[in-house]
Design an enzyme around this catalytic site. Structure first.
Site, PDB file in Angstrom:
ATOM      1  N   CYS A  90     -46.053  14.334  12.606  1.00  0.00           N
ATOM      2  CA  CYS A  90     -45.892  13.177  11.852  1.00  0.00           C
ATOM      3  C   CYS A  90     -44.781  12.282  12.433  1.00  0.00           C
ATOM      4  O   CYS A  90     -44.005  12.266  12.302  1.00  0.00           O
ATOM      5  CB  CYS A  90     -45.804  13.172  10.411  1.00  0.00           C
ATOM      6  SG  CYS A  90     -45.769  11.757   9.352  1.00  0.00           S
ATOM      7  N   MET A 129     -50.846   5.816  11.337  1.00  0.00           N
ATOM      8  CA  MET A 129     -50.021   7.101  11.486  1.00  0.00           C
ATOM      9  C   MET A 129     -49.160   6.742  12.683  1.00  0.00           C
ATOM     10  O   MET A 129     -49.497   6.114  13.721  1.00  0.00           O
ATOM     11  CB  MET A 129     -51.075   8.412  11.912  1.00  0.00           C
ATOM     12  CG  MET A 129     -51.971   8.445  10.818  1.00  0.00           C
ATOM     13  SD  MET A 129     -53.309   7.525  10.779  1.00  0.00           S
ATOM     14  CE  MET A 129     -54.485   8.420  12.066  1.00  0.00           C
TER      15      MET A 129
END
Length: 395
Positions: free
Chosen positions: A103, A317
């Protein structure tokens, strides 16, 4: 008699446009300090998954891919690194945690947490200035530098840096992804696993699409918005309220994953929901973002919309932004062509919440493209710290 609850030290943090529950490895119960069912079951219970209601009412999750995240940090086992960072993307309605990727948004919070929790050596900490936290990303075996501002010996979290997709301003944290396309360990380890900048992706029952399949930041499948019936200016509701559209995207993603060599059969895609990502691109166009802010075509280089865990992401993202910046820097990819087809070292793209700028340095050596680093700015903030509580027999 039911087992009583136990409490585990934890920190709830926002990083970029994501938030998650952060743990130090040695604070976890012994059985959860190693990979396996005990760890997964514990973290699922912390987040509140699986939740057939899709609300995470009985856990720390936020019932979206951006807010159903867990992080485990420890003193780095690698030379010249400060902290090992392991990321778990928690499914909302299934008993499943995907450990296959990173992430990028939460990376900004990893640097801050590492400093505040004594994982960075005191001699590397300035009293005032920038502390460069050297992060080993254990999911994908990558080095990332987080440049964290320090004031009076402590992490500076407040500031005036604004990030589209985040409500309030905060201190800017620059994130530097080193060599983000090398040694992915899957799909041959190549930036372009098929050897092509653009492929023809045949998806039975849906069609054949031009696609750029890239391993940079996170494995990503890029298609042209127009080829799948979109403009590139869509907001979340236009996609996420259309179950047929979501099913089409998942099918395209599954066939793209096979073509990238990440899975051998489309039936395996469901167990690998976090990677690869699928995104669609288009030339610049004006639109109104989800916050009501006007985004003008003249202020961006292209439009990008990306899906995460089966839904259109509300912003972008961080790892997909690395893929966007890298692909934009390489003439001939669909991302580069959408941005005008010229060589570039940085790109500003429009996403549902606004815009984001990402830079990448790409070079061609002996006919093969490599990228040395990708850079973007994020911010991070501690939201709450203390303990999470879970039933003692949940893992």
């Amino acid at each position: 008699m039911s087992a009583p609850q136990i409490k585990i030290p934890a920190t709830y943090m926002r990083g970029g446009t994501s938030k998650g529950v952060f743990f130090k490895l040695d604070d976890l119960p012994k059985a959860a300090q190693v990979p396996g069912p005990a760890r997964d079951n514990l973290l699922l219970r912390v987040i509140g998954s699986p939740d057939p209601y899709g609300k995470h009412t009985d856990g720390m999750g936020g019932a979206t891919s951006s807010t159903s995240k867990t992080v485990i940090l420890s003193q780095s086992s690698k030379a010249d690194h400060d902290v090992d960072y392991l990321f778990g993307q928690v499914a909302i309605d299934k008993p499943f945690i995907d450990w296959s990727g990173n992430c990028g948004n939460l990376t900004a919070a990893v640097g801050s947490f590492a400093i505040s929790n004594g994982l960075v050596a005191a001699e590397r900490m300035p009293q005032n200035g920038i502390c460069t936290v050297r992060i080993w990303q254990a999911n994908i075996n990558k080095t990332i530098f987080a440049h964290v501002p320090i004031t009076n010996g402590e992490v500076q979290e407040t500031g005036d840096f604004e990030l589209d997709g985040v409500t309030f301003p905060a201190a800017e944290v620059q994130i530097e992804f080193l060599d983000p396309a090398a040694d992915e360990g899957e799909g041959g380890g190549a930036m372009f696993p098929t050897g092509n900048l653009v492929d023809e992706l045949d998806v039975p029952g849906i069609g054949t699409f031009k696609a750029t399949l890239i391993n940079a930041g996170i494995p990503t499948i890029f298609v042209n918005a127009a080829d799948i019936g979109y403009s590139g200016t869509e907001l979340q509701d236009a996609i996420n309220s259309d179950t047929a559209a979501l099913a089409r995207f998942e099918t395209i993603r599954a066939y793209g994953a096979v073509k990238m060599g990440l899975i051998s059969d489309i039936s395996e895609a469901a167990a690998r929901a976090h990677t690869p990502k699928i995104a669609f691109v288009a030339p610049p166009a004006s639109y109104v973002s989800s916050s009501g802010k006007q985004v003008n075509a003249g202020d961006i280089d292209l439009l990008v919309r990306a899906l995460s865990m089966g839904k259109l992401h509300h912003a972008m993202m961080g790892t997909a932004a690395v893929a966007i910046g890298t692909a934009a820097a390489i003439p001939g990819t669909l991302v580069n062509l959408a941005a005008g087809g010229t060589a570039r070292e940085a790109v500003r793209f429009g996403h549902p919440s606004g815009t984001l700028r990402v830079g990448a340095a790409a070079t061609q050596v002996n006919g093969q493209w490599t990228v040395t680093k990708a850079i973007m700015s994020r911010s991070a903030r501690v939201l709450m710290e203390g303990w999470v509580r879970v039933p003692g027999d949940c893992f």
